[in-house]
Design a protein around this motif. Structure first.
Motif, short mmCIF file in Angstrom:
data_model
loop_
_atom_site.label_atom_id
_atom_site.label_comp_id
_atom_site.label_asym_id
_atom_site.label_seq_id
_atom_site.Cartn_x
_atom_site.Cartn_y
_atom_site.Cartn_z
N ARG A 1 47.12 40.66 24.45
CA ARG A 1 47.36 41.98 23.89
C ARG A 1 46.08 42.60 23.33
O ARG A 1 45.88 43.81 23.43
N GLU A 2 45.24 41.80 22.70
CA GLU A 2 44.12 42.33 21.94
C GLU A 2 42.85 42.56 22.76
O GLU A 2 42.02 43.40 22.38
N ILE A 3 42.67 41.84 23.85
CA ILE A 3 41.38 41.87 24.55
C ILE A 3 41.50 42.63 25.86
O ILE A 3 42.42 42.39 26.65
N ASP A 4 40.55 43.51 26.09
CA ASP A 4 40.43 44.23 27.36
C ASP A 4 39.18 43.73 28.08
O ASP A 4 38.08 43.76 27.52
N ALA A 5 39.36 43.27 29.30
CA ALA A 5 38.22 42.77 30.09
C ALA A 5 38.52 42.96 31.57
O ALA A 5 39.68 43.07 31.97
N GLU A 6 37.48 43.00 32.37
CA GLU A 6 37.67 43.10 33.82
C GLU A 6 38.10 41.76 34.40
O GLU A 6 38.79 41.71 35.41
N CYS A 7 37.66 40.67 33.76
CA CYS A 7 38.05 39.33 34.20
C CYS A 7 38.22 38.46 32.97
O CYS A 7 37.41 38.51 32.04
N PRO B 1 31.48 30.29 37.16
CA PRO B 1 31.09 31.31 38.15
C PRO B 1 32.01 31.38 39.36
O PRO B 1 32.30 32.47 39.86
N GLU B 2 32.48 30.22 39.84
CA GLU B 2 33.37 30.23 41.00
C GLU B 2 34.72 30.83 40.66
O GLU B 2 35.32 31.56 41.46
N VAL C 1 38.09 36.26 41.24
CA VAL C 1 38.69 37.51 40.77
C VAL C 1 37.90 38.71 41.27
O VAL C 1 38.47 39.66 41.84
N PHE C 2 36.58 38.71 41.09
CA PHE C 2 35.77 39.88 41.41
C PHE C 2 35.56 40.09 42.91
O PHE C 2 35.64 41.22 43.40
N GLU C 3 35.30 39.02 43.64
CA GLU C 3 34.92 39.16 45.04
C GLU C 3 36.07 38.92 46.00
O GLU C 3 36.08 39.47 47.11
N GLU C 4 37.03 38.08 45.64
CA GLU C 4 38.11 37.73 46.56
C GLU C 4 39.44 38.39 46.18
O GLU C 4 40.44 38.20 46.86
N GLY C 5 39.45 39.14 45.10
CA GLY C 5 40.64 39.90 44.73
C GLY C 5 41.81 39.08 44.24
O GLY C 5 42.96 39.53 44.29
N ARG D 1 41.96 28.60 33.91
CA ARG D 1 42.37 29.64 34.86
C ARG D 1 41.53 30.89 34.64
O ARG D 1 40.99 31.11 33.54
N ALA D 2 41.45 31.71 35.68
CA ALA D 2 40.86 33.04 35.56
C ALA D 2 41.91 34.06 35.99
O ALA D 2 42.72 33.78 36.88
#
Length: 334
Positions: free
Chosen positions: A72-78, A94-95, A100-104, A153-154
């Protein structure tokens, strides 16, 4: 909005938290490290703050309660979620983020069970519980998630902002996995090297009580996410029992022309009636679930739009800061 947020829920992890924070700072230097303390009594929060983490608190006990507040409190792209007990390698960071960023991927699972978990973990019932949970859930949802209960987890922004946290304790990992499977979200497995807790660090997971909670959660989520199958199975069992009870009564009637066992006939009739009710209950609930899935797709699109809007605003603020810094530098030189 942070680019990457590393979320570390903690309860009495003073032995390991400094190393965990510094390892993740080294692995993901662009990330903000958040430690959420859950009523620790051993200076976990002080040590984490001194190591450079942003420390916040959740007073309601339980990992699920901590995750709810984090999301609820944190906003992030990943988002990267990891336990504070130093059993998960920061080198995998990094993997996970690339997934999340490159493989969707909406959720990247740190898979312990395909590597060192069964040799490093010294608690045989935990080994059995992880294998059993993985087998049952993959059979339920026709999936291939390699590690259902991993603590590494990511997540994408869309997953975090559309995930309804219902669990209060360690069953939260099972809930996350089932939510992603049911909502057809993209899941990626990444094999990681698991290591057992270092000396002096003790597990907060109770094998029996927390294991029963996980089984209860699996049962409840199966009922909630697969009502047609759940109530259909109950209806089938009731129908089979009712028919088996009715056959001897029917046989006696064909042979003698009399119904000698009225109580059996009545019970079998009620069993068949209950089976029909159970079947149509599952059918109606499944229709409601289908409509909820349609509504979820709309909520997911809203979350994506909000994500893009926040990212654009963050970039605009960054550009303004850079322009102001350039102007100040030019003024200073003049």
């Amino acid at each position: 909005m942070d680019k990457i947020a590393v979320l570390i829920p903690c309860y009495n992890e003073a032995v390991t938290i400094e190393k965990v924070v510094k390892d993740w700072q080294s692995s993901l230097p662009e990330a903000v490290i958040y430690v959420y303390d859950n009523n620790s009594t051993d200076r976990t929060d002080e040590i984490a703050r001194a190591a450079g983490a942003v420390v916040r608190y959740e007073r309601r006990q339980g990992k699920g309660n901590v995750i709810r507040r984090m999301f609820r409190e944190i906003d992030a792209e990943c988002y990267v979620m990891v336990d504070g007990d130093d059993t998960y390698p920061a080198e995998a960071g990094p993997e996970l983020v690339r997934g999340v960023f490159e493989e969707g991927a909406d959720m990247v699972v740190g898979d312990r069970l395909s590597s060192t978990y069964f040799t490093e973990n010294k608690r045989p019932f935990h080994n059995f519980g992880n294998s059993f949970t993985r087998f049952v859930i993959n059979r339920m949802f026709d999936s291939d998630v390699k590690d259902i209960m991993t603590g590494l987890r990511a997540f994408s922004y869309e997953f975090v902002k559309t995930f309804p946290v219902l669990s209060k304790g360690f069953e939260i990992e099972t809930e996350m996995t089932i939510h992603a499977l049911d909502r057809n979200m993209a899941i990626k497995n990444v094999v990681i090297e698991y290591r057992d807790r270092p000396e002096g660090s003790s597990s907060k997971l109770n094998t029996v009580s927390d294991g029963l909670r996980v089984v209860k959660t699996m049962f409840a989520l199966y009922k909630n996410y697969k009502p047609a199958q759940f109530f259909g199975l109950i209806g089938l069992i009731l129908a089979v029992v009712g028919v088996c009870m009715f056959i001897p009564v029917l046989h006696d009637f064909v042979v003698t022309g009399l119904v000698a066992r009225f109580p059996t006939l009545i019970v079998s009739g009620f069993m068949i009636l209950a089976a029909i009710i159970s079947f149509f209950t599952g059918l109606m609930l499944q229709t409601m679930i289908q409509k909820d899935r349609m509504a979820f797709e709309f909520r997911l699109q809203v979350a994506r739009d909000m994500h893009l809007l926040k990212r654009r605003r963050a970039r605009a603020r960054q550009r303004r800061r850079e322009e102001e810094a350039a102007r100040d530098e030019k003024t200073h030189r003049a």
